[in-house]
Design a protein around this motif. Structure first.
Motif, short mmCIF file in Angstrom:
data_model
loop_
_atom_site.label_atom_id
_atom_site.label_comp_id
_atom_site.label_asym_id
_atom_site.label_seq_id
_atom_site.Cartn_x
_atom_site.Cartn_y
_atom_site.Cartn_z
N ASN A 1 0.85 -1.19 0.00
CA ASN A 1 0.00 0.00 0.00
C ASN A 1 0.89 1.24 0.00
O ASN A 1 2.12 1.13 0.01
CB ASN A 1 -0.98 -0.01 1.18
N LYS A 2 0.29 2.40 0.01
CA LYS A 2 1.05 3.65 -0.08
C LYS A 2 2.02 3.83 1.08
O LYS A 2 3.09 4.41 0.93
CB LYS A 2 0.11 4.84 -0.14
N GLN A 3 1.64 3.33 2.25
CA GLN A 3 2.49 3.52 3.43
C GLN A 3 3.71 2.59 3.42
O GLN A 3 4.76 2.92 3.95
CB GLN A 3 1.69 3.29 4.71
N THR A 4 3.59 1.42 2.82
CA THR A 4 4.68 0.44 2.88
C THR A 4 5.59 0.45 1.67
O THR A 4 6.65 -0.16 1.70
CB THR A 4 4.11 -0.98 3.05
N ARG A 5 5.18 1.13 0.59
CA ARG A 5 6.02 1.08 -0.61
C ARG A 5 7.28 1.93 -0.45
O ARG A 5 7.29 2.92 0.30
CB ARG A 5 5.23 1.56 -1.82
N GLU A 6 8.31 1.53 -1.14
CA GLU A 6 9.57 2.27 -1.14
C GLU A 6 9.92 2.60 -2.58
O GLU A 6 10.01 1.72 -3.42
CB GLU A 6 10.69 1.41 -0.53
N ARG A 7 10.06 3.89 -2.86
CA ARG A 7 10.34 4.34 -4.22
C ARG A 7 11.82 4.65 -4.37
O ARG A 7 12.42 5.29 -3.52
CB ARG A 7 9.54 5.60 -4.52
N ARG A 8 12.39 4.21 -5.48
CA ARG A 8 13.78 4.51 -5.80
C ARG A 8 13.82 5.23 -7.13
O ARG A 8 12.87 5.19 -7.90
CB ARG A 8 14.59 3.23 -5.85
N TRP A 9 14.93 5.86 -7.41
CA TRP A 9 15.14 6.58 -8.67
C TRP A 9 16.25 5.87 -9.44
O TRP A 9 17.31 5.57 -8.88
CB TRP A 9 15.54 8.03 -8.42
N TYR A 10 16.01 5.62 -10.72
CA TYR A 10 17.01 5.01 -11.59
C TYR A 10 17.23 5.90 -12.79
O TYR A 10 16.31 6.53 -13.30
CB TYR A 10 16.53 3.64 -12.08
N VAL A 11 18.47 5.93 -13.28
CA VAL A 11 18.79 6.66 -14.49
C VAL A 11 19.28 5.64 -15.53
O VAL A 11 20.09 4.76 -15.22
CB VAL A 11 19.82 7.79 -14.25
N ILE A 12 18.71 5.74 -16.74
CA ILE A 12 19.03 4.81 -17.81
C ILE A 12 19.56 5.61 -19.00
O ILE A 12 18.95 6.59 -19.41
CB ILE A 12 17.77 4.01 -18.23
N ASP A 13 20.69 5.17 -19.54
CA ASP A 13 21.26 5.79 -20.73
C ASP A 13 20.72 5.05 -21.95
O ASP A 13 20.97 3.87 -22.13
CB ASP A 13 22.78 5.72 -20.69
N ALA A 14 19.98 5.75 -22.81
CA ALA A 14 19.32 5.12 -23.95
C ALA A 14 20.20 5.05 -25.19
O ALA A 14 19.77 4.47 -26.19
CB ALA A 14 18.04 5.87 -24.29
#
Length: 144
Positions: free
Chosen positions: A7-20
């Protein structure tokens, strides 16, 4: 044993960068779509947005196979009679390379409100620079 649902409280968001640069468009888009949906996480829940943010750089250097640059056509309509406009992939890559990747990823997401919410986490930039250094994105190598 109870079934786990994120749910919204338990999720963990990360940021990734991809070179296309040099990556095949379709293969890149499928992997980006999986990351946006959260399918690479063990806590994946289909009806909850548990995916991560994705930053795509060097969008103008994406690769396509075959004769798609001349044969693939992007359509848009203004809503007025006679307002149908079209561009080839080569023209689209020259003028709006960000839209090429965005449309490819959008086609691989489900057609619902959740997909529109997930597509907002996709940030695409034409060149190698992006303004998201404060989020400390991790470089992610995708299989070409």
């Amino acid at each position: 044993m109870r079934t786990y649902m994120a749910n919204k409280q338990t999720r963990e968001r990360r940021w990734y960068v991809i070179d296309a640069s040099g990556k095949t468009l379709g293969r890149l888009a499928t992997q980006i779509a999986d990351i946006l949906r959260g399918k690479r996480k063990p806590e994946y829940t289909p009806h909850v947005d548990v995916g991560d943010f994705v930053i795509v750089v060097n969008a103008e250097k994406v690769a396509v196979t075959g004769r798609k640059r001349e044969q693939k056509i992007y359509y848009r309509h203004s809503g007025y009679p006679g307002g149908l406009r079209q561009r080839t992939l080569a023209e689209q890559l020259e003028q709006q390379p960000e839209e090429v990747i965005r449309l490819a990823v959008r086609g691989m997401l489900p057609r619902n409100r959740l997909a529109r919410q997930q597509l907002r986490k996709l940030k695409i930039y034409r060149g190698p620079e992006h303004p998201h250094e404060a989020q400390r994105p991790e470089p992610l190598e995708v299989e070409a």
